[in-house]
Motif scaffolding. Sequence first.
Motif, PDB file in Angstrom:
ATOM      1  N   LEU A  18      58.074  31.646 -20.286  1.00 41.24           N
ATOM      2  CA  LEU A  18      58.082  30.544 -19.336  1.00 41.24           C
ATOM      3  C   LEU A  18      59.522  30.141 -19.088  1.00 41.24           C
ATOM      4  O   LEU A  18      60.171  29.564 -19.944  1.00 41.24           O
ATOM      5  N   ALA A  19      60.046  30.478 -17.906  1.00 40.43           N
ATOM      6  CA  ALA A  19      61.433  30.169 -17.585  1.00 40.43           C
ATOM      7  C   ALA A  19      61.452  29.103 -16.509  1.00 40.43           C
ATOM      8  O   ALA A  19      60.988  29.335 -15.406  1.00 40.43           O
ATOM      9  N   LEU A  20      61.950  27.943 -16.825  1.00 38.56           N
ATOM     10  CA  LEU A  20      61.956  26.848 -15.867  1.00 38.56           C
ATOM     11  C   LEU A  20      63.108  27.041 -14.885  1.00 38.56           C
ATOM     12  O   LEU A  20      64.260  27.080 -15.265  1.00 38.56           O
ATOM     13  N   ALA A  21      62.734  27.133 -13.622  1.00 40.81           N
ATOM     14  CA  ALA A  21      63.739  27.274 -12.565  1.00 40.81           C
ATOM     15  C   ALA A  21      63.571  26.102 -11.636  1.00 40.81           C
ATOM     16  O   ALA A  21      62.803  26.151 -10.691  1.00 40.81           O
ATOM     17  N   TYR A 304      59.157  17.058 -21.378  1.00 42.11           N
ATOM     18  CA  TYR A 304      59.651  18.284 -20.746  1.00 42.11           C
ATOM     19  C   TYR A 304      58.542  19.305 -20.448  1.00 42.11           C
ATOM     20  O   TYR A 304      58.815  20.328 -19.831  1.00 42.11           O
ATOM     21  N   ALA A 305      57.310  19.058 -20.876  1.00 41.54           N
ATOM     22  CA  ALA A 305      56.248  20.047 -20.667  1.00 41.54           C
ATOM     23  C   ALA A 305      55.784  20.046 -19.217  1.00 41.54           C
ATOM     24  O   ALA A 305      55.412  19.006 -18.674  1.00 41.54           O
ATOM     25  N   PRO A 306      55.764  21.205 -18.561  1.00 44.43           N
ATOM     26  CA  PRO A 306      55.207  21.299 -17.215  1.00 44.43           C
ATOM     27  C   PRO A 306      53.702  21.527 -17.291  1.00 44.43           C
ATOM     28  O   PRO A 306      53.135  21.785 -18.361  1.00 44.43           O
ATOM     29  N   LEU A 307      53.034  21.441 -16.157  1.00 47.82           N
ATOM     30  CA  LEU A 307      51.677  21.956 -16.047  1.00 47.82           C
ATOM     31  C   LEU A 307      51.772  23.467 -15.908  1.00 47.82           C
ATOM     32  O   LEU A 307      52.508  23.974 -15.065  1.00 47.82           O
ATOM     33  N   ARG A 308      51.011  24.187 -16.722  1.00 53.61           N
ATOM     34  CA  ARG A 308      51.003  25.643 -16.670  1.00 53.61           C
ATOM     35  C   ARG A 308      49.767  26.106 -15.907  1.00 53.61           C
ATOM     36  O   ARG A 308      48.681  25.569 -16.105  1.00 53.61           O
ATOM     37  N   ASN A 324      47.442  34.359 -22.725  1.00 52.36           N
ATOM     38  CA  ASN A 324      48.496  33.545 -23.340  1.00 52.36           C
ATOM     39  C   ASN A 324      49.762  33.444 -22.505  1.00 52.36           C
ATOM     40  O   ASN A 324      50.760  32.892 -22.965  1.00 52.36           O
ATOM     41  N   ARG A 325      49.728  33.966 -21.273  1.00 52.95           N
ATOM     42  CA  ARG A 325      50.915  33.876 -20.418  1.00 52.95           C
ATOM     43  C   ARG A 325      50.550  33.244 -19.083  1.00 52.95           C
ATOM     44  O   ARG A 325      49.704  33.761 -18.353  1.00 52.95           O
ATOM     45  N   PRO A 326      51.186  32.130 -18.738  1.00 52.18           N
ATOM     46  CA  PRO A 326      50.933  31.527 -17.433  1.00 52.18           C
ATOM     47  C   PRO A 326      51.509  32.374 -16.314  1.00 52.18           C
ATOM     48  O   PRO A 326      52.447  33.143 -16.522  1.00 52.18           O
ATOM     49  N   ILE A 327      50.930  32.251 -15.137  1.00 53.07           N
ATOM     50  CA  ILE A 327      51.468  32.947 -13.965  1.00 53.07           C
ATOM     51  C   ILE A 327      52.467  32.076 -13.223  1.00 53.07           C
ATOM     52  O   ILE A 327      53.236  32.570 -12.386  1.00 53.07           O
ATOM     53  N   SER A 328      52.470  30.776 -13.513  1.00 57.28           N
ATOM     54  CA  SER A 328      53.435  29.865 -12.897  1.00 57.28           C
ATOM     55  C   SER A 328      53.352  28.545 -13.629  1.00 57.28           C
ATOM     56  O   SER A 328      52.528  28.360 -14.539  1.00 57.28           O
ATOM     57  N   ALA A 329      54.202  27.601 -13.241  1.00 54.29           N
ATOM     58  CA  ALA A 329      54.160  26.256 -13.793  1.00 54.29           C
ATOM     59  C   ALA A 329      54.766  25.301 -12.791  1.00 54.29           C
ATOM     60  O   ALA A 329      55.463  25.712 -11.853  1.00 54.29           O
ATOM     61  N   SER A 361      50.515  22.018  -4.131  1.00 58.01           N
ATOM     62  CA  SER A 361      49.591  23.003  -3.579  1.00 58.01           C
ATOM     63  C   SER A 361      49.641  24.291  -4.380  1.00 58.01           C
ATOM     64  O   SER A 361      50.713  24.764  -4.764  1.00 58.01           O
ATOM     65  N   LEU A 362      48.442  24.868  -4.592  1.00 59.19           N
ATOM     66  CA  LEU A 362      48.317  26.171  -5.239  1.00 59.19           C
ATOM     67  C   LEU A 362      47.821  27.220  -4.241  1.00 59.19           C
ATOM     68  O   LEU A 362      47.143  28.169  -4.634  1.00 59.19           O
ATOM     69  N   MET A 363      48.157  27.043  -2.974  1.00 58.34           N
ATOM     70  CA  MET A 363      47.771  28.048  -1.991  1.00 58.34           C
ATOM     71  C   MET A 363      48.235  29.424  -2.436  1.00 58.34           C
ATOM     72  O   MET A 363      47.517  30.411  -2.308  1.00 58.34           O
ATOM     73  N   ASP A 364      49.440  29.480  -2.983  1.00 55.47           N
ATOM     74  CA  ASP A 364      49.912  30.653  -3.711  1.00 55.47           C
ATOM     75  C   ASP A 364      50.010  30.246  -5.172  1.00 55.47           C
ATOM     76  O   ASP A 364      50.949  29.540  -5.558  1.00 55.47           O
ATOM     77  N   PRO A 365      49.042  30.617  -6.023  1.00 52.82           N
ATOM     78  CA  PRO A 365      49.048  30.146  -7.408  1.00 52.82           C
ATOM     79  C   PRO A 365      50.291  30.537  -8.201  1.00 52.82           C
ATOM     80  O   PRO A 365      50.588  29.921  -9.221  1.00 52.82           O
ATOM     81  N   THR A 366      51.001  31.570  -7.750  1.00 55.97           N
ATOM     82  CA  THR A 366      52.216  31.966  -8.450  1.00 55.97           C
ATOM     83  C   THR A 366      53.427  31.166  -8.006  1.00 55.97           C
ATOM     84  O   THR A 366      54.515  31.344  -8.563  1.00 55.97           O
ATOM     85  N   ASN A 367      53.235  30.292  -7.024  1.00 58.46           N
ATOM     86  CA  ASN A 367      54.362  29.539  -6.485  1.00 58.46           C
ATOM     87  C   ASN A 367      53.907  28.129  -6.097  1.00 58.46           C
ATOM     88  O   ASN A 367      53.769  27.808  -4.921  1.00 58.46           O
ATOM     89  N   PRO A 368      53.654  27.233  -7.061  1.00 57.48           N
ATOM     90  CA  PRO A 368      53.220  25.869  -6.740  1.00 57.48           C
ATOM     91  C   PRO A 368      54.290  25.117  -5.955  1.00 57.48           C
ATOM     92  O   PRO A 368      55.484  25.232  -6.251  1.00 57.48           O
ATOM     93  N   VAL A 369      53.869  24.346  -4.967  1.00 58.65           N
ATOM     94  CA  VAL A 369      54.804  23.643  -4.095  1.00 58.65           C
ATOM     95  C   VAL A 369      54.387  22.182  -3.978  1.00 58.65           C
ATOM     96  O   VAL A 369      53.237  21.878  -3.648  1.00 58.65           O
ATOM     97  N   THR A 370      55.307  21.274  -4.227  1.00 56.46           N
ATOM     98  CA  THR A 370      55.044  19.853  -4.066  1.00 56.46           C
ATOM     99  C   THR A 370      54.828  19.534  -2.589  1.00 56.46           C
ATOM    100  O   THR A 370      55.624  19.940  -1.742  1.00 56.46           O
ATOM    101  N   VAL A 371      53.759  18.788  -2.278  1.00 56.63           N
ATOM    102  CA  VAL A 371      53.465  18.457  -0.877  1.00 56.63           C
ATOM    103  C   VAL A 371      53.438  16.960  -0.628  1.00 56.63           C
ATOM    104  O   VAL A 371      53.355  16.531   0.523  1.00 56.63           O
TER     105      VAL A 371
END
Length: 454
Positions: A18-21, A304-308, A324-329, A361-371
């Motif tokens: 999990l790499a926070l960018a 510091y914990a994100p939603l995974r 055991n590995r999230p696809i995004s956070a 939005s989780l329209m693309d679950p690998t790329n959550p976007v604040t709306v």
Amino acid sequence: MRTSVVHSTIVKTGAAVLALALAAAPAAGQWTPMKPGSDNMDVLGHVPLGPQLSIADIELEQEMHRPYAYVARMVYGEVGPKGTDIINLEDPEKPEVIYRWRIENQDLHQRTGGMDVKYFKLDGRYYVVQSLQFGQGGPNPDLGAVILDVTGLPDPTTVREVARIREPELPGGFHNIFIYKHSDGRVLLLTTVRGPFAHAYDMAKAIDGDPSDALAGRIPVPESPLGQGSGRGYHDFYAAYHPDTGQDRFYGGGTGGYYVYNISDLDNPELVVTMTGISGVRSGHTFTPSPDGRYVIAETEYQYAPLRIFDLQPALEGTQTNINRPISAWTADWQNLVHNHEVRWPYVFVSGYLDGLQIFSLMDPTNPVTVGYYDTYVGSPNARDFRTPVFNGAFGVDVRNEDGLIVVSDMSTGFWTFRMEGFSGWNGEDWGMPDISSVQKWDETRPRPVSQEP
């Protein structure tokens, strides 16, 4: 009230770790008291409810002719009530507290008081369940929940207590609850207890029979390296019906991670998916699936914990036993913590503690976007909480599917109503999904697979 700023913080993960960018917001998009939210959020109403840190979770009735919200009330230190506030939302711009239920002998009861609150409909009547937590040294340490009949609202004189659920062998009360209409027709109350399982109570028996005989089943917390024997338990959970399989599924966050069970046969829960060995997760908290059960949003409770976000498809297809590995956070601010959430696919509505209401939005679950977002917390950073500086602000969030009304309970500032532009209601079928959410369809009968027919 219209705000005038847009902000987006997106968090992604790599395939292995999990790499926070975090995308830093431009100066013009940072929060200020005059610009606390995004352009698309309209604040409709606000009601202060009481002292700082005395406000817990929230529940919103779904039928338009019953415009009522319920807010759990807790005590912080020696300040705050222990009970439930009922709010009339006939005019969402002018929310009004019309009834306050309080446990008797307030000063004698120890610890938290009210934490979680849910409503349900049974045999044409409407009820509210208030979870309670009281400690030793005072009355009712074995009391887990009180059930109120609220059918006669808006007349507050008609509200009456009809039952109390106790667990003498597991004192300490119920921290979290979830109400669920099972495919067999029973209305079930799922609760945390001080034991290595969740309890399921039959609400018909709790109301019309003997509440001590209402226990209908237990869903265990699997043992893991992080919890053995009785030293494990659930913190939060969700249940949903999946029409493609005819399964009732339980989604539980607790010791070691997250677990999905098939509870179609409540006497014999079947473990379907385990999510353990996740980097940064020792214990799961809020845990909510997408309407089709493929994706899950998982919270754990530390600064510091994100939603995974996880994809369960490999486990549901039987090709992988543990995920055991999230696809995004996603998170609102990496320095804080995001909390409870409601999924109305593709949107996730979040009560983000110090960051207030957040919607992504989780329209693309690998790329959550604040709306969208609005910061409901306006207190001093130096007086935010007794444990760490992140546990204050927005605690609970709920959404009315019929018209898209959004409500938030803030631990210190009270009760809020919102609308997001372009969101005027939700039905999963409009998004190519089953019409499944935390909202229960009390008057519908669900078909069961032939193998499950009595």
